[in-house]
Scaffold this motif. Structure first.
Motif, PDB file in Angstrom:
ATOM      1  N   THR A   1      -8.579   0.199   7.009  1.00  0.00           N
ATOM      2  CA  THR A   1      -7.673   0.825   6.044  1.00  0.00           C
ATOM      3  C   THR A   1      -6.337   1.179   6.688  1.00  0.00           C
ATOM      4  O   THR A   1      -6.296   1.715   7.792  1.00  0.00           O
ATOM      5  CB  THR A   1      -8.337   2.115   5.499  1.00  0.00           C
TER       6      THR A   1
ATOM      7  N   GLU B   1      -3.880   0.264  11.311  1.00  0.00           N
ATOM      8  CA  GLU B   1      -5.055   0.489  10.477  1.00  0.00           C
ATOM      9  C   GLU B   1      -6.077   1.331  11.229  1.00  0.00           C
ATOM     10  O   GLU B   1      -6.080   1.370  12.462  1.00  0.00           O
ATOM     11  CB  GLU B   1      -5.715  -0.841  10.100  1.00  0.00           C
TER      12      GLU B   1
ATOM     13  N   CYS C   1       1.210   4.201  -2.993  1.00  0.00           N
ATOM     14  CA  CYS C   1       1.138   5.649  -2.773  1.00  0.00           C
ATOM     15  C   CYS C   1       2.396   6.331  -3.314  1.00  0.00           C
ATOM     16  O   CYS C   1       2.315   7.347  -4.017  1.00  0.00           O
ATOM     17  CB  CYS C   1       0.993   5.968  -1.288  1.00  0.00           C
TER      18      CYS C   1
ATOM     19  N   SER D   1       0.834  -1.203   0.000  1.00  0.00           N
ATOM     20  CA  SER D   1       0.000   0.000   0.000  1.00  0.00           C
ATOM     21  C   SER D   1       0.866   1.248   0.000  1.00  0.00           C
ATOM     22  O   SER D   1       0.595   2.215  -0.720  1.00  0.00           O
ATOM     23  CB  SER D   1      -0.925   0.023   1.221  1.00  0.00           C
TER      24      SER D   1
ATOM     25  N   ARG E   1      -4.065  -7.965   4.448  1.00  0.00           N
ATOM     26  CA  ARG E   1      -4.498  -7.256   3.254  1.00  0.00           C
ATOM     27  C   ARG E   1      -5.524  -6.181   3.607  1.00  0.00           C
ATOM     28  O   ARG E   1      -6.542  -6.469   4.230  1.00  0.00           O
ATOM     29  CB  ARG E   1      -5.105  -8.229   2.245  1.00  0.00           C
ATOM     30  N   ARG E   2      -5.213  -4.956   3.224  1.00  0.00           N
ATOM     31  CA  ARG E   2      -6.089  -3.801   3.435  1.00  0.00           C
ATOM     32  C   ARG E   2      -5.868  -2.832   2.281  1.00  0.00           C
ATOM     33  O   ARG E   2      -4.888  -2.900   1.570  1.00  0.00           O
ATOM     34  CB  ARG E   2      -5.729  -3.045   4.732  1.00  0.00           C
ATOM     35  N   LYS E   3      -6.774  -1.888   2.161  1.00  0.00           N
ATOM     36  CA  LYS E   3      -6.521  -0.736   1.307  1.00  0.00           C
ATOM     37  C   LYS E   3      -5.733   0.249   2.138  1.00  0.00           C
ATOM     38  O   LYS E   3      -5.661   0.140   3.353  1.00  0.00           O
ATOM     39  CB  LYS E   3      -7.832  -0.119   0.849  1.00  0.00           C
TER      40      LYS E   3
ATOM     41  N   GLU F   1     -14.079   0.780   5.040  1.00  0.00           N
ATOM     42  CA  GLU F   1     -13.567  -0.513   5.481  1.00  0.00           C
ATOM     43  C   GLU F   1     -12.246  -0.286   6.204  1.00  0.00           C
ATOM     44  O   GLU F   1     -11.674   0.805   6.137  1.00  0.00           O
ATOM     45  CB  GLU F   1     -13.385  -1.461   4.301  1.00  0.00           C
TER      46      GLU F   1
END
Length: 106
Positions: free
Chosen positions: A37, A80, A10, A6, A99-101, A35
């Protein structure tokens, strides 16, 4: 994506994971996410010493109750925003490989 993926996502776009140093920004970011993040906070370099992606120290945190807890010694080194915890105290430490955004900012 993982926290590192992630962050790289960015950085490839001229940004980095978001840094939150005020309650106003914490409330704003928390109101945007739908959600769990990633944010730009971790203790991957020195266990127990949270730092932002710009290498500045954590001075004010918005931890959910009982966090950070490094749950079951799972090396929970990345942070998160966990939407189920409400606002403003909704940060959770988590394994960086989960796993995350992520939220990018320039």
């Amino acid at each position: 994506m993982s926290w590192s993926e992630s962050r790289q996502f960015c950085r490839d776009r001229g940004a980095d994971l978001v840094i939150i140093k005020s309650e106003e920004k914490q409330r704003f970011i928390s109101s945007l996410v739908m959600e769990d993040t990633w944010i730009g906070l971790s203790d991957t370099k020195t266990e127990g010493t949270m730092k932002w992606v710009d290498n500045s120290p954590l001075n004010q945190g918005f931890w959910a109750r009982g966090e950070p807890n490094n749950y079951l010694s799972l090396d929970e080194d990345c942070v998160e925003v966990r939407i189920s915890q409400g606002i403003p105290n909704n940060w959770n430490d988590l394994r960086c490989s989960d796993r995350r955004k992520g939220i990018c900012e320039k």
